[in-house]
Design an enzyme around this catalytic site. Structure first.
Site, mmCIF file in Angstrom:
data_model
loop_
_atom_site.group_PDB
_atom_site.id
_atom_site.type_symbol
_atom_site.label_atom_id
_atom_site.label_comp_id
_atom_site.label_asym_id
_atom_site.label_seq_id
_atom_site.Cartn_x
_atom_site.Cartn_y
_atom_site.Cartn_z
ATOM 1 N N ARG A 100 51.120 40.853 59.325
ATOM 2 C CA ARG A 100 51.646 41.362 58.057
ATOM 3 C C ARG A 100 51.625 40.244 57.017
ATOM 4 N NH1 ARG A 100 56.884 41.255 57.505
ATOM 5 N NH2 ARG A 100 57.336 42.276 59.476
ATOM 6 N N LYS A 113 37.979 52.297 44.639
ATOM 7 C CA LYS A 113 36.977 52.776 43.689
ATOM 8 C C LYS A 113 35.724 51.897 43.729
ATOM 9 C CE LYS A 113 40.454 55.503 42.976
ATOM 10 N NZ LYS A 113 41.453 55.258 41.954
ATOM 11 N N ASP A 172 45.311 46.816 34.764
ATOM 12 C CA ASP A 172 44.670 47.565 35.843
ATOM 13 C C ASP A 172 43.175 47.583 35.518
ATOM 14 O OD1 ASP A 172 43.508 49.554 37.426
ATOM 15 O OD2 ASP A 172 45.316 50.788 37.463
ATOM 16 N N TYR A 201 46.730 55.797 34.707
ATOM 17 C CA TYR A 201 46.421 56.611 35.884
ATOM 18 C C TYR A 201 47.637 57.488 36.241
ATOM 19 C CZ TYR A 201 45.451 57.549 40.826
ATOM 20 O OH TYR A 201 45.252 58.153 42.032
HETATM 21 C C1 LIG Z 1 42.867 55.325 41.851
HETATM 22 C C2 LIG Z 1 43.542 54.491 40.857
HETATM 23 C C3 LIG Z 1 44.774 53.889 41.135
HETATM 24 C C4 LIG Z 1 45.505 54.116 42.440
HETATM 25 O O1 LIG Z 1 44.839 53.558 43.521
HETATM 26 P P1 LIG Z 1 44.897 54.151 45.020
HETATM 27 O O2 LIG Z 1 43.973 53.232 45.751
HETATM 28 O O3 LIG Z 1 44.437 55.574 44.959
HETATM 29 O O4 LIG Z 1 46.309 54.039 45.465
HETATM 30 C C5 LIG Z 1 45.332 53.071 40.173
HETATM 31 N N1 LIG Z 1 44.730 52.868 38.977
HETATM 32 C C6 LIG Z 1 43.560 53.447 38.674
HETATM 33 C C7 LIG Z 1 42.947 53.193 37.342
HETATM 34 C C8 LIG Z 1 42.930 54.280 39.586
HETATM 35 O O5 LIG Z 1 41.782 54.878 39.260
#
Ligand SMILES: *Cc1c(COP(=O)(O)O)cnc(C)c1O
Length: 378
Positions: free
Chosen positions: A47, A198, A173, A99
């Site tokens: 962890r 992504k 982000d 998001y």
């Molecule tokens: C998908 C996404 C998230 C969340 O991520 P997960 O891996 O699905 O938890 C946060 N910010 C953006 C811009 C995203 O596209």
């Protein structure tokens, strides 16, 4: 070293035990100690740290021009861990087009713990400045945003934030752009957050998240929280993200090449009311996008003239574009945000146009993709 080289080598060396070129998946929860309090190579419990996760974390840190990287089980776990630096009574200013899951975490869950949130239009730094209070500890940006692809001038916001008396941390982000297109830390941000699910993973085969930053003290705080809360990325998933990152530059170039051609095609269609693509001349922040991003990325949104029914019909009629949530993989995806990814913002100020369609343009042959959209729009 240049980005393409770092994407393949950063944080990774042939395995010292056997020369394995790719970082092995270290399926182990614990590590032998040479004596009490004397772990062999700094590893005590997985962890806290695992060699496969460490390789990914170090790679992410270099790609984002940071000094530390931390990998999590999902983008939301990474986001949540950043917010755990705060205490009851602290205030956060976030973009009004973040998001959907980020909005849900902030508005529905973290408010219950005494955090306060203001959602503001971040594309205008002056408007954003008005939302800051003496208790503001974090300014949370997404650029480009999901799904409206609004672009915020990171450098301008960083300057505004640094001059504010409450000295909040600027968090970006960077999921949509990836460090190949845009490096927020170089533009003055304090932390970068990713959903590695992504583009970084890039193959729709793993869910993951990351935090990268510059300041050592903040890094230590976040590493402490990562271990204390435990939302870590496991070794197999760390391996998949690490492998995906190796081809990030060539994938992002192809995503953008395809997206530019598809945007030009959509722009000419009679049943498309509005096209949204950061590098298209019609985009309201196209100049900022071209200044801070290497290319326009692989995401396109557009509004159908026929509203919700037309959007749903189009999204259900493609054959190569798969109707699915998520984005950033090699395969093209299509979705209707109001009915799918952004249900959690329905009825709020973040609600999106029901006629909006979002494309995650993959790296298939672009002529096939355009033919598919053409028949779906028909
Ligand atoms: C998908 C996404 C998230 C969340 O991520 P997960 O891996 O699905 O938890 C946060 N910010 C953006 C811009 C995203 O596209």
């Amino acid at each position: 070293m240049k980005f393409e080289t770092l994407a393949i080598h950063a944080g990774q060396e042939p395995d010292p035990n056997n020369g394995a070129v790719m970082t092995p998946v270290y399926f182990t929860s614990t590590y032998m100690q040479d004596g009490i309090g004397r772990p062999r190579q700094g590893y005590e419990y997985s962890r806290t740290l695992n060699p496969t996760r460490k390789a990914l974390q170090d790679c992410l840190a270099e790609l984002e021009s940071g000094t530390f990287g931390l990998a999590f089980a999902s983008g939301m776990a990474a986001t949540d861990t950043v917010l755990r630096m705060l205490a009851s009574g602290d205030h956060v200013v976030a973009g009004n087009d973040v998001y959907g899951g980020t909005f849900r975490l902030f508005d529905k869950i973290l408010r219950r713990f005494g955090l306060d949130f203001t959602f503001a239009d971040t594309t205008d730094p002056e408007n954003l400045a008005e939302a800051l209070t003496p208790s503001t500890r974090i300014v949370w940006l997404e650029t480009p945003t999901n799904p409206l692809l609004a672009v915020t001038d990171i450098r301008a916001v960083a300057e505004m934030v640094k001059n504010h008396a409450s000295k909040p941390l600027l968090v970006v982000d960077n999921t949509f752009a990836t460090p190949y297109l845009q490096r927020p830390l170089e533009l003055g941000a304090d932390l970068v957050v990713h959903s590695t699910t992504k583009y970084l993973g890039g193959h729709s085969d793993v869910v993951g998240g990351a935090i990268v930053g510059k300041d050592k003290e903040v890094g230590e705080k976040l590493a402490y929280l990562q271990n204390a809360i435990g939302g870590i990325q496991g070794p197999m998933d760390s391996f998949l993200v690490l492998r995906g990152i190796k081809t990030l530059p060539i994938r992002m170039d192809r995503h953008a090449q395809n997206a530019e051609k598809i945007a030009a095609f959509l722009d000419k269609q009679k049943n498309v009311k509005r096209l949204i693509y950061p590098f298209h001349e019609s985009h309201p922040q196209v100049q900022i996008a071209k200044r801070q991003m290497k290319n326009g990325g692989g995401m396109i949104s557009f509004v159908m003239k026929g509203g919700k029914d037309a959007a749903v019909k189009a999204a259900e009629s493609t054959k190569i574009f798969t109707l699915a949530e998520s984005l950033g993989g090699v395969e093209s995806l299509i979705e209707v945000p109001a009915a799918m990814t952004h249900l959690s913002v329905a009825g709020s100020a973040l609600e999106v146009d029901p006629g909006l369609v979002r494309l995650s343009v993959g790296i298939e042959n672009v002529d096939d993709l355009i033919a598919d959209i053409e028949q779906a729009l028909r």
